[in-house]
Scaffold this motif. Structure first.
Motif, PDB file in Angstrom:
ATOM      1  N   ARG A 365       1.040  -1.593  -0.140  1.00  0.00           N
ATOM      2  CA  ARG A 365       0.092  -0.146   0.132  1.00  0.00           C
ATOM      3  C   ARG A 365       0.928   1.628   0.560  1.00  0.00           C
ATOM      4  O   ARG A 365       2.005   1.663   0.212  1.00  0.00           O
ATOM      5  CB  ARG A 365      -0.357  -0.056   1.615  1.00  0.00           C
ATOM      6  CG  ARG A 365      -2.244  -0.760   0.984  1.00  0.00           C
ATOM      7  CD  ARG A 365      -1.931  -1.843   0.311  1.00  0.00           C
ATOM      8  NE  ARG A 365      -3.450  -2.916   0.359  1.00  0.00           N
ATOM      9  CZ  ARG A 365      -3.219  -3.567  -0.267  1.00  0.00           C
ATOM     10  NH1 ARG A 365      -2.542  -4.568  -0.215  1.00  0.00           N
ATOM     11  NH2 ARG A 365      -4.761  -4.505  -0.390  1.00  0.00           N
ATOM     12  N   GLY A 366      -0.031   2.090  -0.624  1.00  0.00           N
ATOM     13  CA  GLY A 366       0.894   3.760  -0.725  1.00  0.00           C
ATOM     14  C   GLY A 366       0.232   4.688  -0.261  1.00  0.00           C
ATOM     15  O   GLY A 366      -0.224   5.016   0.541  1.00  0.00           O
ATOM     16  N   ALA A 367       0.951   5.818  -1.439  1.00  0.00           N
ATOM     17  CA  ALA A 367       0.046   6.959  -0.866  1.00  0.00           C
ATOM     18  C   ALA A 367      -1.248   7.044  -1.264  1.00  0.00           C
ATOM     19  O   ALA A 367      -1.896   8.157  -0.279  1.00  0.00           O
ATOM     20  CB  ALA A 367       1.088   8.450  -2.038  1.00  0.00           C
ATOM     21  N   VAL A 368      -1.957   6.489  -2.790  1.00  0.00           N
ATOM     22  CA  VAL A 368      -3.192   6.653  -2.387  1.00  0.00           C
ATOM     23  C   VAL A 368      -4.413   6.594  -1.107  1.00  0.00           C
ATOM     24  O   VAL A 368      -5.051   7.456  -0.760  1.00  0.00           O
ATOM     25  CB  VAL A 368      -3.997   5.624  -3.605  1.00  0.00           C
ATOM     26  CG1 VAL A 368      -5.629   5.532  -3.451  1.00  0.00           C
ATOM     27  CG2 VAL A 368      -3.408   5.932  -5.008  1.00  0.00           C
ATOM     28  N   THR A 369      -3.125   5.899  -0.857  1.00  0.00           N
ATOM     29  CA  THR A 369      -4.175   5.122   0.794  1.00  0.00           C
ATOM     30  C   THR A 369      -4.150   5.821   1.829  1.00  0.00           C
ATOM     31  O   THR A 369      -5.310   6.191   2.100  1.00  0.00           O
ATOM     32  CB  THR A 369      -3.229   3.669   1.491  1.00  0.00           C
ATOM     33  OG1 THR A 369      -3.859   2.642   0.426  1.00  0.00           O
ATOM     34  CG2 THR A 369      -3.847   3.478   2.551  1.00  0.00           C
ATOM     35  N   LEU A 370      -3.171   6.647   2.013  1.00  0.00           N
ATOM     36  CA  LEU A 370      -2.907   7.459   2.748  1.00  0.00           C
ATOM     37  C   LEU A 370      -3.612   8.989   2.526  1.00  0.00           C
ATOM     38  O   LEU A 370      -4.646   9.941   3.110  1.00  0.00           O
ATOM     39  CB  LEU A 370      -1.500   8.190   3.423  1.00  0.00           C
ATOM     40  CG  LEU A 370      -1.317   9.131   3.873  1.00  0.00           C
ATOM     41  CD1 LEU A 370      -1.543   9.502   4.926  1.00  0.00           C
ATOM     42  CD2 LEU A 370       0.077   9.741   3.587  1.00  0.00           C
ATOM     43  N   ALA A 371      -4.156   9.156   1.287  1.00  0.00           N
ATOM     44  CA  ALA A 371      -4.860  10.345   0.885  1.00  0.00           C
ATOM     45  C   ALA A 371      -6.832   9.954   0.941  1.00  0.00           C
ATOM     46  O   ALA A 371      -7.050  10.565   0.966  1.00  0.00           O
ATOM     47  CB  ALA A 371      -4.350  10.630  -1.187  1.00  0.00           C
ATOM     48  N   GLY A 372      -6.774   8.580   0.641  1.00  0.00           N
ATOM     49  CA  GLY A 372      -7.794   8.474   0.898  1.00  0.00           C
ATOM     50  C   GLY A 372      -8.349   8.211   2.467  1.00  0.00           C
ATOM     51  O   GLY A 372      -9.334   9.277   2.621  1.00  0.00           O
ATOM     52  N   ALA A 373      -7.677   7.979   3.056  1.00  0.00           N
ATOM     53  CA  ALA A 373      -7.703   7.721   4.757  1.00  0.00           C
ATOM     54  C   ALA A 373      -7.598   9.500   4.971  1.00  0.00           C
ATOM     55  O   ALA A 373      -8.649   9.465   5.855  1.00  0.00           O
ATOM     56  CB  ALA A 373      -6.393   7.423   5.566  1.00  0.00           C
ATOM     57  N   LEU A 374      -7.210  10.791   4.716  1.00  0.00           N
ATOM     58  CA  LEU A 374      -7.459  11.628   5.183  1.00  0.00           C
ATOM     59  C   LEU A 374      -8.576  12.544   4.823  1.00  0.00           C
ATOM     60  O   LEU A 374      -8.534  13.891   5.018  1.00  0.00           O
ATOM     61  CB  LEU A 374      -5.304  11.891   4.807  1.00  0.00           C
ATOM     62  CG  LEU A 374      -4.301  12.293   5.658  1.00  0.00           C
ATOM     63  CD1 LEU A 374      -3.399  12.784   5.083  1.00  0.00           C
ATOM     64  CD2 LEU A 374      -4.650  12.280   7.190  1.00  0.00           C
ATOM     65  N   SER A 375      -8.499  12.280   3.517  1.00  0.00           N
ATOM     66  CA  SER A 375      -9.823  12.664   2.692  1.00  0.00           C
ATOM     67  C   SER A 375     -11.342  12.590   3.865  1.00  0.00           C
ATOM     68  O   SER A 375     -12.226  12.783   3.300  1.00  0.00           O
ATOM     69  CB  SER A 375      -9.928  12.151   1.536  1.00  0.00           C
ATOM     70  OG  SER A 375     -10.443  10.276   1.356  1.00  0.00           O
ATOM     71  N   VAL A 376     -11.876  11.187   4.487  1.00  0.00           N
ATOM     72  CA  VAL A 376     -12.826  10.848   5.115  1.00  0.00           C
ATOM     73  C   VAL A 376     -12.730  12.474   5.868  1.00  0.00           C
ATOM     74  O   VAL A 376     -11.944  12.961   6.772  1.00  0.00           O
ATOM     75  CB  VAL A 376     -12.567  10.209   6.428  1.00  0.00           C
ATOM     76  CG1 VAL A 376     -13.270   9.668   7.214  1.00  0.00           C
ATOM     77  CG2 VAL A 376     -11.924   8.652   5.717  1.00  0.00           C
ATOM     78  N   PRO A 377     -14.503  13.286   6.246  1.00  0.00           N
ATOM     79  CA  PRO A 377     -14.365  14.066   6.778  1.00  0.00           C
ATOM     80  C   PRO A 377     -14.533  14.180   8.589  1.00  0.00           C
ATOM     81  O   PRO A 377     -14.318  13.077   9.614  1.00  0.00           O
ATOM     82  CB  PRO A 377     -16.113  14.563   6.334  1.00  0.00           C
ATOM     83  CG  PRO A 377     -16.168  13.124   5.846  1.00  0.00           C
ATOM     84  CD  PRO A 377     -15.706  12.440   5.328  1.00  0.00           C
TER      85      PRO A 377
END
Length: 570
Positions: A365-377
């Protein structure tokens, strides 16, 4: 620190770590960059950057996915479509439900919809990290193509699953029929938007360059770099997957490039530009990931106090469950498709339990996982805090680190135990393509009736001599498959009579002109091999790059030779 200074610093550190990784080959480049980012952000006075997930997804993900779609061998991608789709779509669904229930059972304070959101966040894989780890370890080519194809598509499927899991948390309701309908619309719509924009750009580019030639190459390359951003933005604006739009635009542009064999300058600039973009953006992604670690991991571990090991245990359990589900899916759901692909000749390596294990640990897993997690409201619709948001981000980040470390340790051990493969089919295909290009070049070495009638006997004799020399060179290449770029003719001969020196210079000009004709014939033959699907995109790019560099070198020498011989270009 100002934003501009931060960007420059991140780019500089990305370049420096790329150099350092050449000396420390035992540690993959992504791990070095993550560690460096964490090191400079850990002190209180260190570098701290606010991470904007939407800005991150817009700036970094589209060009990298576009480049992957542009570079991936299309023949293998479509030939291995079934195992790729089973991994990119089927495995994501399996992971979201299986891992979601596991997380909810293991950590009851995480509601089931939030557990599904966390499972969706960690479902996309990162082919950049996989290729960095396996670069010199001998991952089988077709397996690597499957992993690349999986990562191209599962980013979109994972983020779409996250969207619906978050929506279920916010509203408290979830309609599976609406989920299926929206997913089909977002996926097919994203692919359609990207394909239309890719073909539209390619058509406009062809119209312009037919009139202007290569003189507008720099401007065309700049527009090409902006294309993935346009595809992503348009896709997101109309409510479809911008990620798949960027991927489809890259694939469509690559197909259009197969009809642009004569635009050497543009092709060379495009290769150099995308290499620079990929190196800079990949380095920036992992450095930014490392810069977020102190805030994401350090604070929760400090607050947990003596119970920090429980949080680490959750990360290990979730990551192990993630890899175990991947292994089950590959063994039970994908192994049969791989075996059929092997028997039909689409996949050289025979599927085995060891290869399945390597494919399992390649699910990094990489950057998309981090971006997705931080995009949670941050908040629910009623103004209350989003449940377990901090835990979700912590566990997702821990999963990234766990899979990176496990892949770095396990993959070298597993790949060394795989049986030594024979000659890859692409090597034989490349050899046959080079033979075909040599034959095409030799077919150009003929003396036409127009040459005999419109030139002097001396010129005709000189051309016959040059053709004989080049024909012999190509015959030697057919035997040895050498690159045949050596030219023994010298322009300098101060001890001979001026008329002999002039004759030598004219002969040299003629030889260079004929070499350029032969190179173009070779390149056309290689493109014809690709159109007939006898070679893949990697082989095409490799051979054409050599021919382009040879032609550029020949053109420069021809200009100087014409000037020295007083020959006016015909």
């Amino acid at each position: 620190m100002h934003t501009v200074e931060t960007v420059l610093l991140v780019l500089m550190l990305g370049a420096l770590t790329g150099i350092v990784a050449r000396y420390i080959r035992a540690i993959p480049l992504p791990l070095i960059q993550i560690a460096l980012g964490a090191a400079i952000a850990w002190p209180q006075s260190g570098l701290h950057i606010a991470f904007d997930p939407e800005l991150f997804m817009l700036l970094f993900i589209p060009p990298l996915l576009f480049a992957d779609g542009w570079r991936i061998p299309k023949r293998e991608f479509f030939a291995l479509a079934k195992p790729i789709l089973l991994l990119a779509l089927g495995l994501v669904v399996f992971t979201v439900f299986g891992l979601g229930y596991l997380i909810n059972w293991m950590i009851p304070e995480i509601p089931l919809p939030v557990a599904f959101a966390l499972a969706a966040v960690v479902s996309p894989t990162d082919a950049v990290a996989v290729s960095a780890i396996t670069r010199n370890l001998g991952m089988p080519d077709k397996t690597m193509h499957i992993l690349e194809g999986e990562s191209l598509l599962n980013d979109a499927s994972g983020l779409v699953a996250l969207k619906f899991a978050v929506a279920a948390t916010l509203t408290g309701t979830l309609s599976w029929s609406a989920v299926a309908k929206d997913f089909i619309w977002m996926a097919l719509g994203g692919l359609a938007v990207g394909a239309v924009l890719g073909w539209g750009f390619s058509y406009a580019r062809s119209t312009i360059t037919r009139r202007l030639g290569d003189v507008a190459a720099t401007q065309m390359v700049l527009l090409l770099v902006l294309l993935p951003f346009a595809a992503y933005i348009v896709g997101e604006k109309i409510g479809v997957s911008g990620i798949l739009a960027a991927v489809a635009a890259g694939i469509a542009t690559n197909f259009a490039d197969l009809d642009r064999s004569s635009y050497v300058s543009e092709r060379l600039q495009t290769e150099g530009t995308w290499s620079l973009v990929e190196a800079a953006f990949n380095g920036a992604i992992f450095l930014l990931l490392g810069l977020q670690l102190p805030a994401i991991i350090g604070v929760p571990l400090h607050q947990a106090g003596d119970a920090w090991w429980i949080l680490v245990g959750y990360v290990a359990a979730i990551s192990s469950g993630l890899l175990f589900m991947r292994w089950i899916w590959i063994t039970l759901g994908v192994h049969g498709a791989l075996r059929r692909a092997h028997h039909s000749g689409k996949m050289a390596e025979r599927p085995s339990l060891l290869l399945n294990l390597a494919t399992t640990f390649a699910g990094i897993r990489g950057a998309v996982t981090l971006a997705g997690a931080l995009s949670v409201p941050m908040l629910l619709n009623n103004g209350e805090p989003f449940p377990a948001r901090g835990m979700l981000i912590f566990l997702a980040t821990g999963t990234i680190l766990f899979t990176l470390v496990m892949g770095s340790v396990a993959l070298p051990i597993i790949l060394r135990r795989l049986p030594t493969p024979g000659e890859p089919p692409t090597v034989r295909e490349e050899r046959l393509a080079r033979e075909a290009s040599c034959m095409a070049a030799m077919s150009q070495l003929t003396l036409s009736d127009e040459d005999v009638q419109s030139h002097s006997p001396e010129w005709v004799a000189m051309k016959q001599e040059v053709m004989g020399h080049l024909a012999q060179e190509y015959r030697n290449r057919l035997q040895m498959l050498d690159d045949g770029t050596g030219i023994a003719t010298s322009l300098e001969s101060t001890r001979e009579a001026p008329e002999i020196v002039l004759q030598r210079k004219q002969r040299y000009v003629l030889e260079l002109e004929m070499r350029i004709w032969c190179i173009r014939a070779e390149r056309d033959a290689v493109y014809a091999e690709r159109h007939q699907h006898r070679i893949n995109d990697d082989t095409l790019r490799h051979i054409v790059s050599e021919l382009d560099l040879q032609e550029v070198s020949m053109r420069k020498r021809l200009t100087a030779a014409r000037r020295a011989a007083g020959v006016v270009p015909g």
